[in-house]
Design a protein around this motif. Sequence first.
Motif, mmCIF file in Angstrom:
data_model
loop_
_atom_site.group_PDB
_atom_site.id
_atom_site.type_symbol
_atom_site.label_atom_id
_atom_site.label_comp_id
_atom_site.label_asym_id
_atom_site.label_seq_id
_atom_site.Cartn_x
_atom_site.Cartn_y
_atom_site.Cartn_z
ATOM 1 N N PHE A 1 10.178 8.019 -17.578
ATOM 2 C CA PHE A 1 8.709 7.660 -16.926
ATOM 3 C C PHE A 1 8.537 8.820 -16.016
ATOM 4 C CE2 PHE A 1 8.090 3.132 -17.911
ATOM 5 C CZ PHE A 1 9.248 2.871 -18.509
ATOM 6 N N ARG A 2 7.392 8.980 -15.565
ATOM 7 C CA ARG A 2 6.877 9.697 -14.709
ATOM 8 C C ARG A 2 5.746 9.228 -13.605
ATOM 9 N NH1 ARG A 2 3.724 14.044 -18.880
ATOM 10 N NH2 ARG A 2 1.907 12.690 -19.066
ATOM 11 N N GLN A 3 5.936 9.911 -12.528
ATOM 12 C CA GLN A 3 4.633 9.756 -11.723
ATOM 13 C C GLN A 3 4.152 10.663 -10.770
ATOM 14 O OE1 GLN A 3 6.119 6.559 -8.721
ATOM 15 N NE2 GLN A 3 3.825 6.176 -8.374
ATOM 16 N N ALA A 4 2.990 11.068 -11.015
ATOM 17 C CA ALA A 4 2.406 12.080 -10.167
ATOM 18 C C ALA A 4 1.864 11.641 -8.774
ATOM 19 C CB ALA A 4 1.028 12.567 -10.980
ATOM 20 N N PRO A 5 1.630 12.643 -7.973
ATOM 21 C CA PRO A 5 1.073 12.170 -6.615
ATOM 22 C C PRO A 5 -0.218 11.350 -6.765
ATOM 23 C CG PRO A 5 1.936 14.380 -6.647
ATOM 24 C CD PRO A 5 1.983 14.110 -8.034
ATOM 25 N N GLY A 6 -0.209 10.330 -6.044
ATOM 26 C CA GLY A 6 -1.332 9.414 -5.851
ATOM 27 C C GLY A 6 -1.831 8.631 -7.472
ATOM 28 N N ALA B 1 4.717 16.314 -12.371
ATOM 29 C CA ALA B 1 5.292 14.832 -12.030
ATOM 30 C C ALA B 1 6.792 14.684 -11.652
ATOM 31 C CB ALA B 1 4.912 13.758 -12.846
ATOM 32 N N VAL B 2 7.269 13.826 -11.032
ATOM 33 C CA VAL B 2 8.548 13.392 -10.568
ATOM 34 C C VAL B 2 8.857 12.486 -12.042
ATOM 35 C CG1 VAL B 2 10.265 12.482 -9.380
ATOM 36 C CG2 VAL B 2 8.544 13.441 -8.201
ATOM 37 N N TYR B 3 9.886 12.999 -12.717
ATOM 38 C CA TYR B 3 10.428 12.157 -14.028
ATOM 39 C C TYR B 3 11.510 11.382 -13.607
ATOM 40 C CZ TYR B 3 6.879 14.960 -16.787
ATOM 41 O OH TYR B 3 5.790 15.502 -17.361
ATOM 42 N N TYR B 4 11.536 10.105 -14.095
ATOM 43 C CA TYR B 4 12.714 9.441 -13.801
ATOM 44 C C TYR B 4 13.089 8.877 -15.310
ATOM 45 C CZ TYR B 4 10.626 8.669 -9.401
ATOM 46 O OH TYR B 4 9.933 8.920 -8.027
ATOM 47 N N THR C 1 13.688 13.695 -10.998
ATOM 48 C CA THR C 1 13.503 15.122 -11.225
ATOM 49 C C THR C 1 12.223 15.610 -11.168
ATOM 50 O OG1 THR C 1 14.648 17.042 -11.774
ATOM 51 C CG2 THR C 1 14.058 15.369 -13.549
ATOM 52 N N GLN C 2 11.994 16.661 -10.244
ATOM 53 C CA GLN C 2 10.497 17.230 -9.969
ATOM 54 C C GLN C 2 10.295 18.150 -11.165
ATOM 55 O OE1 GLN C 2 7.853 16.563 -7.642
ATOM 56 N NE2 GLN C 2 6.772 17.654 -9.274
ATOM 57 N N VAL C 3 9.376 18.035 -11.888
ATOM 58 C CA VAL C 3 8.475 18.884 -12.891
ATOM 59 C C VAL C 3 7.225 19.450 -12.368
ATOM 60 C CG1 VAL C 3 7.683 19.138 -15.183
ATOM 61 C CG2 VAL C 3 9.905 17.945 -14.812
#
Length: 125
Positions: free
Chosen positions: A37-42, A92-95, A119-121
């Motif tokens: 999964f990934r999460q970008a700021p906002g 994004a931060v990848y989880y 981990t940040q990409v």
Amino acid sequence: QVQLVESGGGLVQAGGSLRLSCAASGRFLSRYTMGWFRQAPGKEREFVAAINWSVGSTLYADSVKGRFTISRDNAKNTMYLQMNSLKPEDTAVYYCAADLWGTPIATHGKEYDYWGQGTQVTVSS
């Protein structure tokens, strides 16, 4: 308990490649489904890809299909995400995450039971 540790993130230019790794330890069973999964700021966390550990079936988000490849090494209990043709919107931060039930492959984060620290990409334009 299952412990997941991601590695391989970093800064890359658009069009470049990165390979993420997720090492699993603890009470890890072959029936699990492992996902990225990934999460970008906002933005909300979004599904990227997943693989069923025992049969190797995979599922990808449309946004990464054809560019990312998920795989696993059974002997090392490690999952990989090969990311090619990276775009700035992949930043994004990848989880990595583990779903104990395994099948069908879930795309919603709430279905996953264990998570790594992320981990940040970062993809520069």
